[in-house]
Design a protein around this motif. Structure first.
Motif, PDB file in Angstrom:
ATOM      1  N   MET A 201     -12.072   5.348  -7.730  1.00 16.63           N
ATOM      2  CA  MET A 201     -11.108   4.864  -6.142  1.00 16.63           C
ATOM      3  C   MET A 201      -9.991   4.765  -7.379  1.00 16.63           C
ATOM      4  N   GLU A 202      -9.145   5.643  -5.742  1.00 14.61           N
ATOM      5  CA  GLU A 202      -7.272   5.962  -5.693  1.00 14.61           C
ATOM      6  C   GLU A 202      -7.024   4.308  -4.960  1.00 14.61           C
ATOM      7  N   THR A 203      -5.310   4.020  -5.422  1.00 13.58           N
ATOM      8  CA  THR A 203      -5.000   3.128  -4.044  1.00 13.58           C
ATOM      9  C   THR A 203      -3.299   3.474  -3.740  1.00 13.58           C
ATOM     10  N   LYS A 204      -3.594   3.289  -3.648  1.00 13.68           N
ATOM     11  CA  LYS A 204      -2.285   3.898  -2.473  1.00 13.68           C
ATOM     12  C   LYS A 204      -1.471   2.508  -1.420  1.00 13.68           C
ATOM     13  N   ILE A 205      -0.426   2.690  -1.000  1.00 13.53           N
ATOM     14  CA  ILE A 205       1.068   1.305   0.018  1.00 13.53           C
ATOM     15  C   ILE A 205       0.858   2.169   1.135  1.00 13.53           C
ATOM     16  N   ILE A 206       0.548   1.717   2.508  1.00 10.64           N
ATOM     17  CA  ILE A 206       0.728   2.464   3.308  1.00 10.64           C
ATOM     18  C   ILE A 206       1.781   1.591   4.553  1.00 10.64           C
ATOM     19  N   LYS A 229      -9.772  15.199   0.268  1.00 11.16           N
ATOM     20  CA  LYS A 229      -8.816  15.964   0.258  1.00 11.16           C
ATOM     21  C   LYS A 229      -8.186  15.568   1.725  1.00 11.16           C
ATOM     22  N   GLU A 230      -9.109  15.718   2.647  1.00 15.98           N
ATOM     23  CA  GLU A 230      -8.506  15.791   3.883  1.00 15.98           C
ATOM     24  C   GLU A 230      -8.026  14.302   4.518  1.00 15.98           C
ATOM     25  N   VAL A 231      -8.651  13.142   3.517  1.00 16.05           N
ATOM     26  CA  VAL A 231      -8.629  11.831   3.700  1.00 16.05           C
ATOM     27  C   VAL A 231      -6.671  11.592   3.009  1.00 16.05           C
ATOM     28  N   HIS A 232      -6.694  11.813   1.726  1.00 19.61           N
ATOM     29  CA  HIS A 232      -5.607  12.029   1.179  1.00 19.61           C
ATOM     30  C   HIS A 232      -5.199  12.632   2.334  1.00 19.61           C
ATOM     31  N   PHE A 233      -4.894  13.396   2.694  1.00 23.79           N
ATOM     32  CA  PHE A 233      -4.205  13.918   3.382  1.00 23.79           C
ATOM     33  C   PHE A 233      -3.446  13.494   4.892  1.00 23.79           C
ATOM     34  N   ARG A 234      -4.132  12.564   5.188  1.00 25.43           N
ATOM     35  CA  ARG A 234      -4.128  11.953   6.763  1.00 25.43           C
ATOM     36  C   ARG A 234      -3.828  10.988   6.230  1.00 25.43           C
ATOM     37  N   LEU A 235      -4.011   9.970   5.332  1.00 26.83           N
ATOM     38  CA  LEU A 235      -3.805   8.992   4.619  1.00 26.83           C
ATOM     39  C   LEU A 235      -1.943   9.065   4.959  1.00 26.83           C
ATOM     40  N   ASP A 241       5.429   1.193  10.524  1.00 26.14           N
ATOM     41  CA  ASP A 241       6.070  -0.540   9.867  1.00 26.14           C
ATOM     42  C   ASP A 241       5.097  -1.373   9.310  1.00 26.14           C
ATOM     43  N   GLY A 242       4.057  -1.486   9.599  1.00 23.18           N
ATOM     44  CA  GLY A 242       2.785  -2.155   9.279  1.00 23.18           C
ATOM     45  C   GLY A 242       1.003  -1.848   8.931  1.00 23.18           C
ATOM     46  N   ILE A 243       0.750  -2.287   8.621  1.00 22.09           N
ATOM     47  CA  ILE A 243      -0.903  -2.426   8.885  1.00 22.09           C
ATOM     48  C   ILE A 243      -1.467  -3.760   8.280  1.00 22.09           C
TER      49      ILE A 243
END
Length: 535
Positions: A201-206, A229-235, A241-243
């Motif tokens: 699991m890899e977490t990021k802030i969007i 890799k494509e999922v991380h690239f698109r994210l 501003d907000g999700i």
């Protein structure tokens, strides 16, 4: 004149920076040495918000050190702050080392973290952007006067819905639990089903304002590395501003934004997401929503339900065939009826043709206008039943459809056969186990109705050819959307339109998982053995 205006604008921008720019510059600053300076920056940045609680305390033997506790009321557990943080800092610290040097000394911070804090998660903080993110996430911030670093104490707790039964993807047999709005509960539900150390699991802030936590889960060694890799690239490309819901992420990462068909699958059931991860797909979890995204998504996946694997294969195969048949009815039934009654009378039996002509004798509209009126009426009733209070929504939809249909026939505005066709179409549309695919059919239905009214069966045929070409041109994160139908893969037909027994499905979809496609190392060992006859 233009140069002067541009120069003047740049001067105004440099001399009077907006408040947002000042806030962002404060966020990037490092913590100050003086406690009062840090408290002032926090108050000024947050606008002295009343839910931000800041308390100054004295710690150490004799209270020789000034410290500050900050937390957000409503997001933090106040009882834990009182019992495990304040009590430990103000009463339990008796070490003489804390009454010495007031100059910055990392030993004091480390000592407090290692010996004085009885909570689980503790991290050091040196930047204001880390401080604000943790403070507004429910954590407790601990600062000491004379030190340019502090501690982030994990103490978030807020009112949440918890784990309840799924309301959008109901099943007769299977688990009843569904995801909640808390991303940590959702990841725990998946971990509970897949106890594999390779589940990463890899977490990021969007989101620049909402700072939403987004987690990417997959099984290392099964998921395709190119897809991950494509999922991380698109994210990482998302700059917004907000999700607030997974629909934001879905629309920003999908392959064909102009297509009516979904290329990202969503579900609120942990067993569905766990099964997708085991097949080699990648799950995307977003904090604040119970719907989890899985990619890549294929066309046949939207006709499969989690209950298909909890029933016997014969029952599942029959139900799946019924779903595809209902898909054709929901898509083409009104169009075929319009084409047959408008252009192709010779295709109908004579008795049926006479009956339809008698019904339409007093109807002032052509068949296309009839179908359009009834379809729009049913769409209005359907949306109204969704938005109305739950206690009366279902009753109003049934009564409204019955009253409107009966009154329209008796008034001579709509023929009885058209009411039957439109009602059958609406019922068949609900057979689809996913809401996104049913929405696509609802939109395409009007296009086929227009083609049938204009060109008859020829227009319907051309529309079907264009639809098939469009579906074959779609891709979901590099995987053909119509796989395993196009390109056709005979080995993958074990779980497409029909489902064979589980002991026969010993491989994963090879285009999705290209590293480890074997689900059963010895498939013949799982084959049921008939009992021997007793003598």
């Amino acid at each position: 004149m233009g140069f002067f205006y541009k120069k003047k604008k740049e001067q105004l921008k440099s001399t009077t920076p907006p408040q947002s720019q000042t806030k962002e510059s404060n966020d990037k600053q490092t913590l100050k040495t003086k406690l009062q300076d840090n408290i002032k920056i926090v108050k000024d940045t947050l606008g002295n918000s009343s839910d931000i609680i800041i308390r100054e305390i004295q710690i150490g033997k004799g209270g020789v050190l000034k410290a500050g506790i900050m937390y957000t009321d409503g997001l933090s557990d106040t009882n834990s702050i009182q019992d495990f943080i304040l009590e430990s800092l103000m009463l339990d610290i008796k070490d003489a080392e804390l009454k010495v040097e007031l100059t910055p000394n990392p030993k004091i911070i480390e000592m407090i973290k290692d010996f004085a804090m009885t909570t689980g998660e503790i991290k050091e903080v040196t930047k204001f952007d880390q401080l604000f993110l943790s403070l507004l996430s429910g954590d407790v911030i601990f600062l000491i006067d004379g030190y340019s670093e502090g501690l982030i104490i994990g103490n978030s707790r807020w009112v949440e819905r918890g784990v309840t039964e799924s309301t959008t993807q109901t099943v007769i047999r299977g688990p009843r639990e569904a995801f909640s709005e808390n991303i940590r509960i959702n990841t725990a539900l998946i971990r509970r089903k897949i106890k594999d150390p390779q589940l990463w699991m890899e977490t990021k802030i969007i989101g620049k304002r909402t700072r939403t936590n987004v987690a990417v889960m997959y099984i290392k060694g099964i998921a395709n590395d190119k897809v991950v890799k494509e999922v991380h690239f698109r994210l990482d490309r998302i700059d917004i501003d907000g999700i607030l819901e997974s629909g934001y992420i879905e629309e920003l990462i999908q392959d064909a934004p102009r297509s009516m068909f979904p290329t990202v699958y969503n579900s609120e059931r942990p067993d569905v997401v766990a099964a997708a991860i085991l097949e080699g797909r990648v799950a995307i979890l977003i904090d604040g929503t119970p719907f989890v995204l899985t990619v890549p998504a294929l066309f046949v996946q939207f006709f499969q339900s989690s209950e298909d694997y909890y029933q016997r294969s014969q029952i599942t195969s029959l139900v799946r065939i019924l779903r595809f048949f209902s898909f054709g009815i929901a898509l083409l039934a009104p169009a075929l009826f319009i084409a047959a009654t408008t252009f192709h009378h010779e295709m109908l039996p004579t008795s049926l043709l006479i009956s339809l002509a008698a019904q339409r004798e007093g109807v002032p509209f052509p068949a296309f206008i009839e179908a359009l009126i009834m379809e729009i009426t049913f769409e209005i009733l359907r949306e109204a039943s969704l938005r109305m209070p739950r206690a009366i929504g279902s009753a109003m939809s049934i009564v409204g459809a019955f009253v409107v249909g009966t009154a329209a026939v008796e008034a001579g505005l709509i023929s009885a056969a058209m009411v039957i066709v439109v009602s059958l179409t609406a019922i068949a549309n609900f057979v689809s186990p996913t809401y996104d695919m049913s929405m696509s059919v609802r939109m395409l239905r009007f296009i086929f109705m227009g083609l049938a009214a204009s060109f008859g069966l020829f227009g319907v045929t051309v529309g079907l050819i264009a639809l098939v070409l469009h579906l074959c041109s779609l891709r979901s994160f590099g995987i053909p959307y119509m796989y395993p139908l196009a390109p056709f893969n005979i080995s993958a037909q074990k779980d497409t339109i029909i489902r064979l027994s589980i002991w026969k499905m010993f491989t994963r979809p090879d285009l999705i998982s290209q590293q480890n496609i074997d689900k059963q190392q010895n498939p013949t060992a799982a084959k049921p053995v008939p009992p021997k006859p007793t003598e």
